[in-house]
Design a protein around this motif. Sequence first.
Motif, PDB file in Angstrom:
ATOM      1  N   ALA A  74       0.727  -1.120   0.031  1.00 38.49           N
ATOM      2  CA  ALA A  74       0.137  -0.075  -0.005  1.00 38.49           C
ATOM      3  C   ALA A  74       0.899   1.328   0.136  1.00 38.49           C
ATOM      4  CB  ALA A  74      -0.795   0.133   1.151  1.00 38.49           C
ATOM      5  N   ALA A  75       1.913   1.228   1.029  1.00 35.60           N
ATOM      6  CA  ALA A  75       2.922   2.384   0.686  1.00 35.60           C
ATOM      7  C   ALA A  75       3.401   2.814  -0.383  1.00 35.60           C
ATOM      8  CB  ALA A  75       3.953   2.092   2.012  1.00 35.60           C
ATOM      9  N   THR A  76       3.780   1.555  -1.257  1.00 38.88           N
ATOM     10  CA  THR A  76       4.278   1.734  -2.378  1.00 38.88           C
ATOM     11  C   THR A  76       3.323   2.257  -3.475  1.00 38.88           C
ATOM     12  OG1 THR A  76       5.811   0.009  -2.111  1.00 38.88           O
ATOM     13  CG2 THR A  76       5.405   0.375  -4.316  1.00 38.88           C
ATOM     14  N   ILE A  77       2.113   1.938  -3.492  1.00 36.47           N
ATOM     15  CA  ILE A  77       1.222   2.463  -4.244  1.00 36.47           C
ATOM     16  C   ILE A  77       0.885   3.671  -4.058  1.00 36.47           C
ATOM     17  CG2 ILE A  77      -1.274   2.147  -4.884  1.00 36.47           C
ATOM     18  CD1 ILE A  77      -0.958  -0.863  -4.193  1.00 36.47           C
ATOM     19  N   LEU A  78       1.037   4.313  -2.697  1.00 30.28           N
ATOM     20  CA  LEU A  78       0.984   5.663  -2.307  1.00 30.28           C
ATOM     21  C   LEU A  78       1.901   6.438  -2.892  1.00 30.28           C
ATOM     22  CD1 LEU A  78      -0.644   8.120  -1.142  1.00 30.28           C
ATOM     23  CD2 LEU A  78       0.694   7.375   1.049  1.00 30.28           C
ATOM     24  N   ILE A  79       3.254   6.037  -2.848  1.00 33.27           N
ATOM     25  CA  ILE A  79       4.228   6.877  -3.183  1.00 33.27           C
ATOM     26  C   ILE A  79       4.370   6.773  -4.899  1.00 33.27           C
ATOM     27  CG2 ILE A  79       7.002   6.780  -3.412  1.00 33.27           C
ATOM     28  CD1 ILE A  79       6.795   5.107  -0.451  1.00 33.27           C
ATOM     29  N   ALA A  80       4.337   5.843  -5.472  1.00 35.90           N
ATOM     30  CA  ALA A  80       4.111   5.664  -6.764  1.00 35.90           C
ATOM     31  C   ALA A  80       3.118   6.733  -7.461  1.00 35.90           C
ATOM     32  CB  ALA A  80       3.942   4.363  -7.356  1.00 35.90           C
ATOM     33  N   SER A  81       1.710   6.598  -6.848  1.00 40.53           N
ATOM     34  CA  SER A  81       0.888   7.621  -7.283  1.00 40.53           C
ATOM     35  C   SER A  81       1.163   9.054  -7.176  1.00 40.53           C
ATOM     36  CB  SER A  81      -0.321   7.528  -6.404  1.00 40.53           C
ATOM     37  OG  SER A  81      -1.078   6.177  -6.549  1.00 40.53           O
ATOM     38  N   LYS A  82       2.116   9.391  -6.099  1.00 42.59           N
ATOM     39  CA  LYS A  82       2.369  10.873  -5.977  1.00 42.59           C
ATOM     40  C   LYS A  82       3.505  11.253  -7.047  1.00 42.59           C
ATOM     41  CE  LYS A  82       1.581  13.433  -3.300  1.00 42.59           C
ATOM     42  NZ  LYS A  82       0.632  14.345  -3.523  1.00 42.59           N
ATOM     43  N   LEU A  83       4.173   9.900  -7.486  1.00 41.12           N
ATOM     44  CA  LEU A  83       5.220  10.212  -8.642  1.00 41.12           C
ATOM     45  C   LEU A  83       4.637  10.033  -9.971  1.00 41.12           C
ATOM     46  CD1 LEU A  83       8.098   8.307  -6.994  1.00 41.12           C
ATOM     47  CD2 LEU A  83       7.879  10.949  -7.024  1.00 41.12           C
ATOM     48  N   GLY A  84       3.359   9.755 -10.078  1.00 39.35           N
ATOM     49  CA  GLY A  84       2.725   9.710 -11.451  1.00 39.35           C
ATOM     50  C   GLY A  84       3.406   8.309 -12.168  1.00 39.35           C
ATOM     51  N   MET A  85       3.807   7.406 -11.248  1.00 37.74           N
ATOM     52  CA  MET A  85       4.129   6.174 -11.906  1.00 37.74           C
ATOM     53  C   MET A  85       2.964   5.075 -12.001  1.00 37.74           C
ATOM     54  SD  MET A  85       7.398   3.747 -10.386  1.00 37.74           S
ATOM     55  CE  MET A  85       8.318   5.099 -10.841  1.00 37.74           C
ATOM     56  N   PRO A  86       2.699   4.683 -12.932  1.00 37.41           N
ATOM     57  CA  PRO A  86       1.544   3.375 -13.058  1.00 37.41           C
ATOM     58  C   PRO A  86       2.469   2.262 -12.488  1.00 37.41           C
ATOM     59  CG  PRO A  86       2.666   3.940 -15.295  1.00 37.41           C
ATOM     60  CD  PRO A  86       3.270   4.957 -14.456  1.00 37.41           C
ATOM     61  N   VAL A  87       1.771   1.688 -11.553  1.00 40.32           N
ATOM     62  CA  VAL A  87       2.347   0.208 -10.964  1.00 40.32           C
ATOM     63  C   VAL A  87       1.068  -0.729 -10.732  1.00 40.32           C
ATOM     64  CG1 VAL A  87       4.026   1.612  -9.368  1.00 40.32           C
ATOM     65  CG2 VAL A  87       1.622   1.148  -8.452  1.00 40.32           C
ATOM     66  N   SER A  88       1.484  -1.958 -10.697  1.00 42.50           N
ATOM     67  CA  SER A  88       0.836  -2.937 -10.533  1.00 42.50           C
ATOM     68  C   SER A  88       0.440  -3.449  -9.110  1.00 42.50           C
ATOM     69  CB  SER A  88       1.263  -4.313 -11.334  1.00 42.50           C
ATOM     70  OG  SER A  88       0.337  -5.375 -10.856  1.00 42.50           O
TER      71      SER A  88
END
Length: 479
Positions: A404-418
Motif C-alpha cells: 500500500a505504501a508503495t502504491i501511494l508513493i508511486a501515485s504521487k510520482l505519477g508512476m503506473p504500478v501493478s
Amino acid sequence: MTISLILIILVLAAGFYMSWNIGANDVSNAMGTSVGTGALTLKKAVIIAAVLEFSGAFLMGSNVSETLQKGIIDLGAFASDPTTLLIGMFSALLATAIWLQLASYCGWPVSTTHAIVGAIVGFGIIAGGFGAVHWGEVGFISASWVISPIMSAIVAFIFFTAIQKKILHALQPIDATKRLIPYLVFIVVLTFFMTSGFTGIKSLNLNAPTYLIFLGAFLIALFSSIISSILIRKVAESAQGQSSSRLKNTHQIFSLNKALKHLQRLKLASSGSIREEVSASINSMRSIQEQITKPNTIKSMSEYETVEKMFVYMQILSACFVAFAHGANDVANAIGPVASAVEIIRNPTNFAVVSKVPTWLLALGGIGIVVGLATWGWRVIETIGKKITALTPTRGFCAEFGAAATILIASKLGMPVSTTHCIVGAVFGVGIAKGISALNLGMLKDIILSWIITIPSSAIACVIIFKIIMAFIGSKQLI
C-alpha cells in the motif's frame, strides 16, 4: 435486434468476462496474505472482498479508461475507420480475459493492467503499424515491473524488521504490542485513506485541495488510533498475568545460568569430596532450570500467540483498504475499454471524445469482480498466501502495508504500478527478513516468468482474435 444492440451486448459480455478474471486474479492479491495467515477463512475473505471491491468500483471507479488516458495508441489513426478500433478494443478485452484465466488456472498472480496494455499494443501494431503505438508510455509502464516490487519489498522488509525489534524480540511482547499498535493503526489508516482519497477525488472530478484530503485522512486516522488503543487494552489485559510471569522467569533463568557457570569453574578447580558436592549442586540446579524453562516456553509461546491474534485485526484492516482501493482503481481495466467501445458504437463520428463511465457499468464491473473472486480466486490466493513464504499475521500485515505504501508513493510520482507486483514484492521482502531459505525460489521464478510473458502473450492473443474477427466480417462497416 439491430447490429448496434448486438455489438453492445457482445462488448458488455466481454467486459463482464474481463471483470470476472480480474476478480479471479487481481482481487486475490488483496486477500491472499490474510487467508494464508489464517486471519480470514476463504469464505470470509470472499464476503469482505465482495462488499469492499464492489463499493470501491461503484463509488470511486475511474470515469475513463486508464489505458486510453495513458495514450498507448494514437486514436487519430482510426478516425476514418471506427469499426477497426471497435473490433480492436473488443479483441483486447477478450484476449486479456483469456490470458488472465490461464494465469489464474496456473496460480500465477499477473498484472491486469499490463495484460490490457499488451493487448492494446498488439492491436495497435497489427492495425496501425509500430508508429501507432506510443512506445515511450509503454516503456514507462514496463519500468514499473522492476521498480514497484523492489520498492514494496524494501518497505515491507524495513517495517517487519522494526516490528521484530520492537515487539517480537521484546522481553514483554504483549506490552510492546499494546503500546505500538495505536501508532501502527494511525499510519495504516492515514496511508490508505490518503490513497483512496486522492483516487476518489480524481474519479469524481472534484478539485479539493491536497491539504483538505490530508486533514480528513489525519482526523480519521487519529480517531481510529484512539479506538484501537481502547480495544487492544482489553485483549492485552487477559494476557497480562502471563507477561509478568514470563519476565520473572526470564530473570530466574538468567541468574541460574550465571550461577551454573561459576559452579562449573569451581568444579574444574576442585577435587575429592568438594568436587562431588559441587557436581551434586550443579545437577540440582539444572533440574530447577528445566522446571522453570518448560513453563516459560509455554508462556512464551502463549504470549506470542496473543501478539499474533492482535495483529490479525491489523491485517484484516489493511486487507479491507487494499480491496477497496483495488476496486476503485482496477475496475477501469475492464470497464474503461467497455465504455470506450460503447461510445464508439453510439457515436462513431466523434468517438475520440472520452465520456464518463455510467454507474450501471461500474456496477456491472463490480459484480463481475466479485463473482470471479468467489468462483476462481482461490488458486491465486493460495499462491500469494502459502507458496511464496510462510506467513503469520504480523508478516502478512507488513506485506500489505508495504504494498500500500508503495502504491501511494508511486501515485504521487505519477508512476503506473501493478497491485500484483507490489503485493508479491512485499511478501518477498517479509520472507527475506527471515532469511533466503524461507523463500520458495521456484515459485518466485514462475511468477517472475509469468510477468515477463504477460505483455507479449496478451498482444499475440489479441492479434489472433482481431485477425479472426476481421476475416469473418470482411470489408463490412458495422457502425
